[in-house]
Design a protein around this motif. Structure first.
Motif, mmCIF file in Angstrom:
data_model
loop_
_atom_site.group_PDB
_atom_site.id
_atom_site.type_symbol
_atom_site.label_atom_id
_atom_site.label_comp_id
_atom_site.label_asym_id
_atom_site.label_seq_id
_atom_site.Cartn_x
_atom_site.Cartn_y
_atom_site.Cartn_z
ATOM 1 N N PHE A 1 -0.809 11.490 2.402
ATOM 2 C CA PHE A 1 -1.936 11.380 2.172
ATOM 3 C C PHE A 1 -1.795 10.245 2.075
ATOM 4 C CE2 PHE A 1 -2.100 15.070 -0.237
ATOM 5 C CZ PHE A 1 -3.239 15.428 -0.245
ATOM 6 N N SER A 2 -1.697 8.543 2.517
ATOM 7 C CA SER A 2 -1.488 7.453 2.223
ATOM 8 C C SER A 2 -1.829 7.489 4.354
ATOM 9 C CB SER A 2 0.056 6.645 2.088
ATOM 10 O OG SER A 2 0.953 7.234 2.644
ATOM 11 N N TRP A 3 -1.084 8.151 4.742
ATOM 12 C CA TRP A 3 -0.913 7.957 6.281
ATOM 13 C C TRP A 3 -2.631 9.003 6.593
ATOM 14 C CZ3 TRP A 3 0.773 4.854 10.134
ATOM 15 C CH2 TRP A 3 1.935 4.696 10.195
ATOM 16 N N SER A 4 -3.152 9.493 5.967
ATOM 17 C CA SER A 4 -4.553 9.776 6.496
ATOM 18 C C SER A 4 -5.148 9.278 6.122
ATOM 19 C CB SER A 4 -4.450 11.230 5.405
ATOM 20 O OG SER A 4 -3.624 11.819 5.847
ATOM 21 N N HIS B 1 3.378 13.710 -2.456
ATOM 22 C CA HIS B 1 3.146 13.703 -1.524
ATOM 23 C C HIS B 1 2.125 12.654 -0.327
ATOM 24 C CE1 HIS B 1 2.634 18.049 -2.524
ATOM 25 N NE2 HIS B 1 4.053 18.427 -1.369
ATOM 26 N N ALA B 2 2.444 11.364 -0.992
ATOM 27 C CA ALA B 2 2.378 10.165 -0.431
ATOM 28 C C ALA B 2 1.943 10.132 0.590
ATOM 29 C CB ALA B 2 3.035 9.330 -1.407
ATOM 30 N N TYR C 1 0.736 -1.169 0.100
ATOM 31 C CA TYR C 1 0.050 -0.241 0.617
ATOM 32 C C TYR C 1 0.513 1.002 -0.548
ATOM 33 C CZ TYR C 1 -2.890 3.791 2.436
ATOM 34 O OH TYR C 1 -3.373 4.779 2.371
ATOM 35 N N TRP C 2 2.151 0.931 1.245
ATOM 36 C CA TRP C 2 2.753 2.980 1.077
ATOM 37 C C TRP C 2 3.534 2.815 -0.431
ATOM 38 C CZ3 TRP C 2 0.583 4.165 4.997
ATOM 39 C CH2 TRP C 2 0.470 3.426 6.489
ATOM 40 N N SER C 3 4.336 1.743 -0.899
ATOM 41 C CA SER C 3 4.802 1.823 -1.763
ATOM 42 C C SER C 3 4.569 2.300 -3.228
ATOM 43 C CB SER C 3 6.300 0.898 -2.409
ATOM 44 O OG SER C 3 5.423 -0.395 -2.279
ATOM 45 N N SER C 4 3.150 1.369 -3.165
ATOM 46 C CA SER C 4 2.488 1.892 -4.591
ATOM 47 C C SER C 4 1.263 2.897 -4.252
ATOM 48 C CB SER C 4 1.920 0.812 -5.146
ATOM 49 O OG SER C 4 1.017 0.551 -4.310
ATOM 50 N N PHE C 5 1.117 4.298 -3.774
ATOM 51 C CA PHE C 5 0.331 5.208 -3.312
ATOM 52 C C PHE C 5 0.449 6.359 -4.095
ATOM 53 C CE2 PHE C 5 -1.264 8.859 -1.522
ATOM 54 C CZ PHE C 5 -2.162 7.719 -1.104
ATOM 55 N N SER D 1 6.435 -6.638 -7.609
ATOM 56 C CA SER D 1 7.576 -7.400 -7.687
ATOM 57 C C SER D 1 8.292 -6.887 -8.578
ATOM 58 C CB SER D 1 6.900 -8.492 -8.070
ATOM 59 O OG SER D 1 6.855 -8.515 -9.440
ATOM 60 N N PRO D 2 9.738 -7.032 -8.238
ATOM 61 C CA PRO D 2 10.951 -5.916 -8.294
ATOM 62 C C PRO D 2 11.053 -6.364 -9.874
ATOM 63 C CG PRO D 2 11.394 -7.633 -6.337
ATOM 64 C CD PRO D 2 9.732 -7.769 -6.630
ATOM 65 N N PRO D 3 11.255 -5.430 -10.867
ATOM 66 C CA PRO D 3 12.344 -4.364 -10.738
ATOM 67 C C PRO D 3 11.248 -3.686 -10.290
ATOM 68 C CG PRO D 3 12.363 -4.463 -12.903
ATOM 69 C CD PRO D 3 11.547 -5.481 -11.761
ATOM 70 N N MET D 4 9.905 -3.379 -9.955
ATOM 71 C CA MET D 4 8.516 -2.043 -9.702
ATOM 72 C C MET D 4 9.556 -1.171 -7.965
ATOM 73 S SD MET D 4 6.871 -1.328 -12.137
ATOM 74 C CE MET D 4 5.968 -0.607 -11.298
ATOM 75 N N ASN D 5 9.541 -0.123 -7.865
ATOM 76 C CA ASN D 5 10.339 0.401 -6.646
ATOM 77 C C ASN D 5 11.573 0.056 -6.304
ATOM 78 O OD1 ASN D 5 7.703 1.206 -7.103
ATOM 79 N ND2 ASN D 5 6.747 -0.569 -5.921
ATOM 80 N N VAL D 6 12.556 -0.343 -7.461
ATOM 81 C CA VAL D 6 13.824 -0.897 -6.589
ATOM 82 C C VAL D 6 14.827 0.292 -7.747
ATOM 83 C CG1 VAL D 6 16.142 -2.461 -7.566
ATOM 84 C CG2 VAL D 6 13.520 -3.253 -7.104
ATOM 85 N N PRO D 7 14.893 1.086 -6.556
ATOM 86 C CA PRO D 7 16.255 2.239 -6.939
ATOM 87 C C PRO D 7 16.948 1.869 -8.560
ATOM 88 C CG PRO D 7 16.037 2.352 -4.765
ATOM 89 C CD PRO D 7 14.937 1.092 -5.479
#
Ligand SMILES: [Cu+2]
Length: 373
Positions: free
Chosen positions: A86-89, A82-83, A54-58, A357-363
């Motif tokens: 908004f994600s925490w709210s 500003h993920a 949820y957090w990383s794909s927000f 899943s990787p490589p999504m979100n992998v720097p």
């Protein structure tokens, strides 16, 4: 004369809302409350389950609402940029509604909060509101607002609830102090009549709707291109998407690079295989002219039949789509120096869930930084 005085002192009936509802009606209302709480519990489970990321794909989820939002993509871009906020709210609101409705604690407040929340989501996600399922995007918001209205009018929290238990405990304590002359307190319920309370509920829901629509309209679409900085020299950047021979992952290279402020022409050579991405947010956004050159032809919207990767900078509202086995060129005017995170939002992961899943979100693969000097 004494007759008239007697008439004037005729005791009035107490307002109907101070009479207790029949037990079966209270039970029905509170079963509806618990059911609504279960829906929020499912949403909470979706948020905390690491598999859903949820957090990383927000940011990506927020941005997916951009093309269908009435009033433009400004708010979706703002939320994506500003993920954390908004994600925490949304997570905290989801947790509160799940607990408050399930256990019947601060029930009335929860009905108000839930209705206002749904009204804002309805206004800001209008184009996708009626889709189901959708994780935290709980689908039919008008239905939820109706449910909250029924709960408020039906006096939810009168049975099977912590509110009722606390109220009974307070009554017992008051009786024990032998001061039962005053009516028993109703925790979290004001002395105002049900009609006044419901008026506030309806008015607040409409105000929330207006706030939601207002945010969508007021927040400007991020101006990546201004056209005002085109007098300086043009800078060129070449990016390549190719398969890393070590792990088989597609990879942008370079992933981290710098450009001077001003006009920059990007070229992406995408060597990855073509990929169909049904339901993609496919419009090109934030480039000069709102287009990209796909194999030399200007295009404002890329067909979903082939979108292998994307190049997004959420805070600039930049979105460029990169079909597999193609050359994409686009121009951006960078106005403000700074470090900008870019990421690919196409489902190019190699695991069972290609969105997460990787490589999504992998720097260094599908996300990196662009520094404007
Ligand atoms: Cu990708």
């Amino acid at each position: 004369m004494s007759d008239r005085a007697a008439e004037g002192q005729t005791p009035k009936d107490p307002p109907s809302e101070h009479r207790s509802a029949p037990w079966y009606r209270a039970k029905t209302i509170d079963l509806l409350r618990i059911g609504t709480g279960l829906v929020w519990l499912v949403n909470l489970a979706f948020i905390v389950d690491p598999a859903n990321q949820y957090w990383s794909s927000f940011s990506r989820t927020a941005l997916s609402f951009a093309p269908s939002t009435l009033g433009g993509p400004g708010l979706a871009q703002y939320a994506a940029a500003h993920a954390l906020l908004f994600s925490w709210s949304i997570a905290l609101l989801t947790g509160y509604l799940a607990i408050a409705l399930l256990f019947g604690v601060t029930t009335r407040l929860a009905c108000f909060v839930g209705s206002f929340f749904s009204a804002i989501l309805l206004a800001t996600q209008f184009g996708t509101t009626f889709l189901f399922p959708g994780g935290t995007d709980v689908g039919a918001h008008p239905l939820y607002i109706l449910v909250y209205a029924i709960l408020v009018l039906g006096g939810a929290g009168e049975s099977l609830s912590l509110d009722q238990w606390i109220r009974a405990a307070l009554v017992a304590r008051r009786r024990a102090r032998a001061s039962a002359a005053r009516p028993a307190p109703r925790p979290w319920a004001s002395a105002m009549s049900l009609r006044t309370l419901f008026t506030f509920f309806v008015a607040g829901t409409f105000v929330s709707l207006a706030i939601g629509f207002g945010l969508v309209v007021a927040l400007p679409v991020a101006p990546a291109s201004t056209g005002s900085t085109t007098t300086g020299p043009v800078h060129y950047v070449n990016l390549t998407v190719s398969i890393d021979p070590m792990n088989g992952w597609p990879q942008f290279s370079p992933a981290n690079f710098s450009v001077p402020a001003g006009r920059v022409v990007f070229t992406i050579l995408d060597r990855d295989a073509p990929m169909s991405w049904g339901g993609c947010p496919c419009p090109v956004q934030g480039t000069v002219g709102g287009v990209e050159l796909l194999n030399g032809s200007p295009i404002g919207r890329v067909p979903a039949t082939n979108v292998a990767h994307t190049f997004n900078i959420f805070i600039l509202g930049l979105q460029v789509l990169s079909p597999g086995q193609s050359v994409v060129q686009f121009t951006v005017d960078f106005v403000h120096p700074g470090v900008y995170a870019w990421s690919c939002i196409a489902p190019c992961g190699t695991g069972s869930n290609p969105y997460n899943s990787p490589p999504m979100n992998v720097p260094g693969f599908m996300t990196g930084t662009l520094t404007v000097t």
